[in-house]
Design a protein around this motif. Sequence first.
Motif, PDB file in Angstrom:
ATOM      1  N   PHE A  62      96.969  65.148  11.519  1.00  0.00           N
ATOM      2  CA  PHE A  62      97.917  64.952  10.425  1.00  0.00           C
ATOM      3  C   PHE A  62      98.825  66.161  10.212  1.00  0.00           C
ATOM      4  O   PHE A  62      99.570  66.220   9.228  1.00  0.00           O
ATOM      5  CB  PHE A  62      97.153  64.637   9.134  1.00  0.00           C
ATOM      6  N   ASN A  63      98.743  67.124  11.139  1.00  0.00           N
ATOM      7  CA  ASN A  63      99.594  68.318  11.088  1.00  0.00           C
ATOM      8  C   ASN A  63      99.436  69.057   9.763  1.00  0.00           C
ATOM      9  O   ASN A  63     100.414  69.446   9.117  1.00  0.00           O
ATOM     10  CB  ASN A  63     101.065  67.950  11.314  1.00  0.00           C
ATOM     11  N   LEU A  64      98.179  69.248   9.351  1.00  0.00           N
ATOM     12  CA  LEU A  64      97.859  69.939   8.104  1.00  0.00           C
ATOM     13  C   LEU A  64      97.280  71.319   8.420  1.00  0.00           C
ATOM     14  O   LEU A  64      96.355  71.437   9.220  1.00  0.00           O
ATOM     15  CB  LEU A  64      96.851  69.111   7.290  1.00  0.00           C
ATOM     16  N   LYS A  65      97.807  72.335   7.785  1.00  0.00           N
ATOM     17  CA  LYS A  65      97.407  73.716   8.066  1.00  0.00           C
ATOM     18  C   LYS A  65      96.483  74.261   6.978  1.00  0.00           C
ATOM     19  O   LYS A  65      96.538  75.429   6.630  1.00  0.00           O
ATOM     20  CB  LYS A  65      98.652  74.595   8.192  1.00  0.00           C
ATOM     21  N   TYR A  66      95.622  73.422   6.436  1.00  0.00           N
ATOM     22  CA  TYR A  66      94.776  73.826   5.322  1.00  0.00           C
ATOM     23  C   TYR A  66      93.468  74.449   5.803  1.00  0.00           C
ATOM     24  O   TYR A  66      92.941  74.086   6.861  1.00  0.00           O
ATOM     25  CB  TYR A  66      94.449  72.623   4.438  1.00  0.00           C
ATOM     26  N   SER A  67      92.950  75.325   4.989  1.00  0.00           N
ATOM     27  CA  SER A  67      91.601  75.843   5.225  1.00  0.00           C
ATOM     28  C   SER A  67      90.595  74.907   4.556  1.00  0.00           C
ATOM     29  O   SER A  67      90.965  74.074   3.718  1.00  0.00           O
ATOM     30  CB  SER A  67      91.460  77.256   4.652  1.00  0.00           C
ATOM     31  N   TYR A  68      89.324  75.044   4.922  1.00  0.00           N
ATOM     32  CA  TYR A  68      88.303  74.173   4.357  1.00  0.00           C
ATOM     33  C   TYR A  68      86.944  74.856   4.437  1.00  0.00           C
ATOM     34  O   TYR A  68      86.737  75.813   5.188  1.00  0.00           O
ATOM     35  CB  TYR A  68      88.254  72.833   5.103  1.00  0.00           C
ATOM     36  N   ASP A  69      86.020  74.329   3.645  1.00  0.00           N
ATOM     37  CA  ASP A  69      84.612  74.710   3.718  1.00  0.00           C
ATOM     38  C   ASP A  69      83.792  73.453   3.938  1.00  0.00           C
ATOM     39  O   ASP A  69      84.133  72.381   3.420  1.00  0.00           O
ATOM     40  CB  ASP A  69      84.153  75.388   2.415  1.00  0.00           C
ATOM     41  N   PHE A  70      82.710  73.576   4.692  1.00  0.00           N
ATOM     42  CA  PHE A  70      81.781  72.462   4.879  1.00  0.00           C
ATOM     43  C   PHE A  70      80.399  72.884   4.412  1.00  0.00           C
ATOM     44  O   PHE A  70      79.844  73.867   4.904  1.00  0.00           O
ATOM     45  CB  PHE A  70      81.733  72.011   6.340  1.00  0.00           C
ATOM     46  N   GLY A 124      94.006  71.834  -0.074  1.00  0.00           N
ATOM     47  CA  GLY A 124      95.372  71.368   0.070  1.00  0.00           C
ATOM     48  C   GLY A 124      95.504  69.938  -0.395  1.00  0.00           C
ATOM     49  O   GLY A 124      94.517  69.293  -0.745  1.00  0.00           O
ATOM     50  N   LYS A 125      96.736  69.419  -0.400  1.00  0.00           N
ATOM     51  CA  LYS A 125      97.009  68.069  -0.881  1.00  0.00           C
ATOM     52  C   LYS A 125      97.004  67.069   0.279  1.00  0.00           C
ATOM     53  O   LYS A 125      97.660  67.285   1.298  1.00  0.00           O
ATOM     54  CB  LYS A 125      98.357  68.017  -1.597  1.00  0.00           C
ATOM     55  N   LEU A 126      96.254  65.999   0.089  1.00  0.00           N
ATOM     56  CA  LEU A 126      96.195  64.925   1.080  1.00  0.00           C
ATOM     57  C   LEU A 126      96.442  63.588   0.397  1.00  0.00           C
ATOM     58  O   LEU A 126      96.134  63.412  -0.790  1.00  0.00           O
ATOM     59  CB  LEU A 126      94.820  64.870   1.764  1.00  0.00           C
ATOM     60  N   ASN A 127      96.986  62.645   1.130  1.00  0.00           N
ATOM     61  CA  ASN A 127      97.031  61.268   0.665  1.00  0.00           C
ATOM     62  C   ASN A 127      95.646  60.663   0.775  1.00  0.00           C
ATOM     63  O   ASN A 127      94.805  61.129   1.549  1.00  0.00           O
ATOM     64  CB  ASN A 127      98.021  60.442   1.491  1.00  0.00           C
ATOM     65  N   THR A 128      95.412  59.600   0.025  1.00  0.00           N
ATOM     66  CA  THR A 128      94.105  58.946   0.064  1.00  0.00           C
ATOM     67  C   THR A 128      93.737  58.524   1.479  1.00  0.00           C
ATOM     68  O   THR A 128      92.607  58.727   1.914  1.00  0.00           O
ATOM     69  CB  THR A 128      94.089  57.711  -0.856  1.00  0.00           C
ATOM     70  N   ASN A 129      94.692  57.936   2.204  1.00  0.00           N
ATOM     71  CA  ASN A 129      94.345  57.445   3.541  1.00  0.00           C
ATOM     72  C   ASN A 129      93.986  58.587   4.491  1.00  0.00           C
ATOM     73  O   ASN A 129      93.131  58.419   5.359  1.00  0.00           O
ATOM     74  CB  ASN A 129      95.455  56.562   4.136  1.00  0.00           C
ATOM     75  N   GLN A 130      94.597  59.759   4.312  1.00  0.00           N
ATOM     76  CA  GLN A 130      94.210  60.908   5.129  1.00  0.00           C
ATOM     77  C   GLN A 130      92.809  61.392   4.774  1.00  0.00           C
ATOM     78  O   GLN A 130      91.984  61.665   5.653  1.00  0.00           O
ATOM     79  CB  GLN A 130      95.215  62.044   4.925  1.00  0.00           C
ATOM     80  N   ALA A 131      92.532  61.473   3.474  1.00  0.00           N
ATOM     81  CA  ALA A 131      91.205  61.908   3.030  1.00  0.00           C
ATOM     82  C   ALA A 131      90.127  60.923   3.465  1.00  0.00           C
ATOM     83  O   ALA A 131      89.039  61.316   3.908  1.00  0.00           O
ATOM     84  CB  ALA A 131      91.188  62.066   1.512  1.00  0.00           C
ATOM     85  N   VAL A 132      90.442  59.629   3.371  1.00  0.00           N
ATOM     86  CA  VAL A 132      89.463  58.610   3.765  1.00  0.00           C
ATOM     87  C   VAL A 132      89.223  58.648   5.269  1.00  0.00           C
ATOM     88  O   VAL A 132      88.095  58.455   5.732  1.00  0.00           O
ATOM     89  CB  VAL A 132      89.919  57.211   3.317  1.00  0.00           C
ATOM     90  N   PHE A 133      90.265  58.903   6.048  1.00  0.00           N
ATOM     91  CA  PHE A 133      90.092  59.001   7.500  1.00  0.00           C
ATOM     92  C   PHE A 133      89.067  60.088   7.827  1.00  0.00           C
ATOM     93  O   PHE A 133      88.154  59.882   8.636  1.00  0.00           O
ATOM     94  CB  PHE A 133      91.422  59.307   8.180  1.00  0.00           C
ATOM     95  N   ILE A 134      89.205  61.239   7.192  1.00  0.00           N
ATOM     96  CA  ILE A 134      88.257  62.340   7.426  1.00  0.00           C
ATOM     97  C   ILE A 134      86.864  61.946   6.955  1.00  0.00           C
ATOM     98  O   ILE A 134      85.859  62.204   7.636  1.00  0.00           O
ATOM     99  CB  ILE A 134      88.737  63.619   6.723  1.00  0.00           C
ATOM    100  N   LYS A 135      86.794  61.313   5.816  1.00  0.00           N
ATOM    101  CA  LYS A 135      85.516  60.879   5.242  1.00  0.00           C
ATOM    102  C   LYS A 135      84.794  59.911   6.169  1.00  0.00           C
ATOM    103  O   LYS A 135      83.605  60.062   6.454  1.00  0.00           O
ATOM    104  CB  LYS A 135      85.792  60.219   3.890  1.00  0.00           C
ATOM    105  N   GLN A 140     102.629  61.835  -4.511  1.00  0.00           N
ATOM    106  CA  GLN A 140     103.319  60.652  -4.008  1.00  0.00           C
ATOM    107  C   GLN A 140     102.356  59.530  -3.602  1.00  0.00           C
ATOM    108  O   GLN A 140     102.781  58.455  -3.191  1.00  0.00           O
ATOM    109  CB  GLN A 140     104.178  61.009  -2.777  1.00  0.00           C
ATOM    110  N   ASP A 141     101.071  59.774  -3.756  1.00  0.00           N
ATOM    111  CA  ASP A 141     100.080  58.804  -3.293  1.00  0.00           C
ATOM    112  C   ASP A 141     100.112  57.558  -4.158  1.00  0.00           C
ATOM    113  O   ASP A 141     100.052  57.631  -5.381  1.00  0.00           O
ATOM    114  CB  ASP A 141      98.681  59.430  -3.337  1.00  0.00           C
ATOM    115  N   TYR A 142     100.195  56.393  -3.536  1.00  0.00           N
ATOM    116  CA  TYR A 142     100.264  55.131  -4.268  1.00  0.00           C
ATOM    117  C   TYR A 142      98.899  54.500  -4.445  1.00  0.00           C
ATOM    118  O   TYR A 142      98.737  53.528  -5.171  1.00  0.00           O
ATOM    119  CB  TYR A 142     101.166  54.136  -3.525  1.00  0.00           C
ATOM    120  N   TYR A 143      97.887  54.997  -3.742  1.00  0.00           N
ATOM    121  CA  TYR A 143      96.584  54.343  -3.740  1.00  0.00           C
ATOM    122  C   TYR A 143      95.578  55.168  -4.517  1.00  0.00           C
ATOM    123  O   TYR A 143      95.655  56.386  -4.541  1.00  0.00           O
ATOM    124  CB  TYR A 143      96.093  54.164  -2.285  1.00  0.00           C
ATOM    125  N   TRP A 144      94.631  54.491  -5.193  1.00  0.00           N
ATOM    126  CA  TRP A 144      93.664  55.227  -6.003  1.00  0.00           C
ATOM    127  C   TRP A 144      92.603  55.882  -5.131  1.00  0.00           C
ATOM    128  O   TRP A 144      92.222  55.365  -4.096  1.00  0.00           O
ATOM    129  CB  TRP A 144      93.012  54.304  -7.031  1.00  0.00           C
TER     130      TRP A 144
END
Length: 377
Positions: free
Chosen positions: A315-323, A334-345, A359-363
């Motif tokens: 998704f061309n996202l340059k965010y850091s993360y912790d697991f 960082g900011k993600l759309n629901t569908n991007q977050a769900v894909f990772i999930k 700008q996310d339209y989905y809950w």
Amino acid sequence: MEKKMNGQINQSCPIVDLHASWLALNPIHGCINSCKYCFLNKYNIRGIKPNILVEPKAAYELLKASEYYCENFPLCLFTSTDVFATKMNIDYCLELLELFSVNKLKNNIVFITKCFIPKDFIEKVKIYMLNGLKVLFLLSYSGLDKDIEIGVNKENIKANFVNLKANNIPVIHYWRPFLEQNSTDEKINEVLSFVKDYAICSVTIGLKIDGDDQIQLLPMQVRELEDIKASESVWTENAYNKLYLYKGEYPIFKTTSCAIAYAQGENDYCGFYGSNLCVNFNNCPKTQREICKNKNGLLKVDEIKEKINFCLNKFNLKYSYDFILEKRLIKIYGKLNTNQAVFIKLLTNCNVEVFKSEQDYYWNSTNNTKDIFIIKG
């Protein structure tokens, strides 16, 4: 098959999308039913004749080319209409299933319906299943009357339960939403006593608040409450006590993905195992919990991080993360759309914590119960 295409795509109902529990394929927009609580209300595509946006072959190609496609994700067909609402819809779906069968699609295929499923369609589905397609039906039967579920015939839904079980096709009972009308002991017992003889399990879901259409269905005294508008879902007190807290022998889930996993004999794929909902509220058989326990015990930090990096690059996202392995939690800064977050999930089978894009339209979906609003009395 009569095909009418105007090429106008509602950008809030894309043809291929990723929702909280599944991939969604929506080449047809518009539903002849007019359920007052339906999320299609705000897109002005309820109570209208369905419209085909693209040919079945093009829909299949869009699916496979989507950045959200993964063969391991369930695929729900036609969430922007009811697939069995018209003959045109049914004929289109059969063409699509033929393409799926010929191309050996591996996704679990999910149908949600309140309309009658023709027996010849069931016969064709049986053939596709023998050829390797995995198919599952979610039958939406709420106990609500026609003044709310306008155009819906409850006897047709009940016939679906009988016909699908007679043909050994798996059925999940989709029980939503809960309003005053269908939350009495009498109505709850009526629905439950029927479905438990035919369904593998039930999924109970509260009212999703997505605008004034849903708020108008609530008692006058709570309509203006900010907690209502901010809630993930709304429940009546009696339905919450009888079903959300249900601990009987019949499996009742609060998470659609867990019900799908159970129906397919697979492990939880949506990061719910071990969560508050899983431990305290999903009425899940012990055998299923063992399946999830064994699978989740195989999670490895390096493999999860590899999948996270793959997704962020995708998704061309340059965010850091912790697991955090103990919580199976991925915190992305960082900011993600629901569908991007769900894909990772779905790809990692872990919880994902992100900042929601404006700008996310989905809950967003949630793994806890703090966002449920219970209407007292």
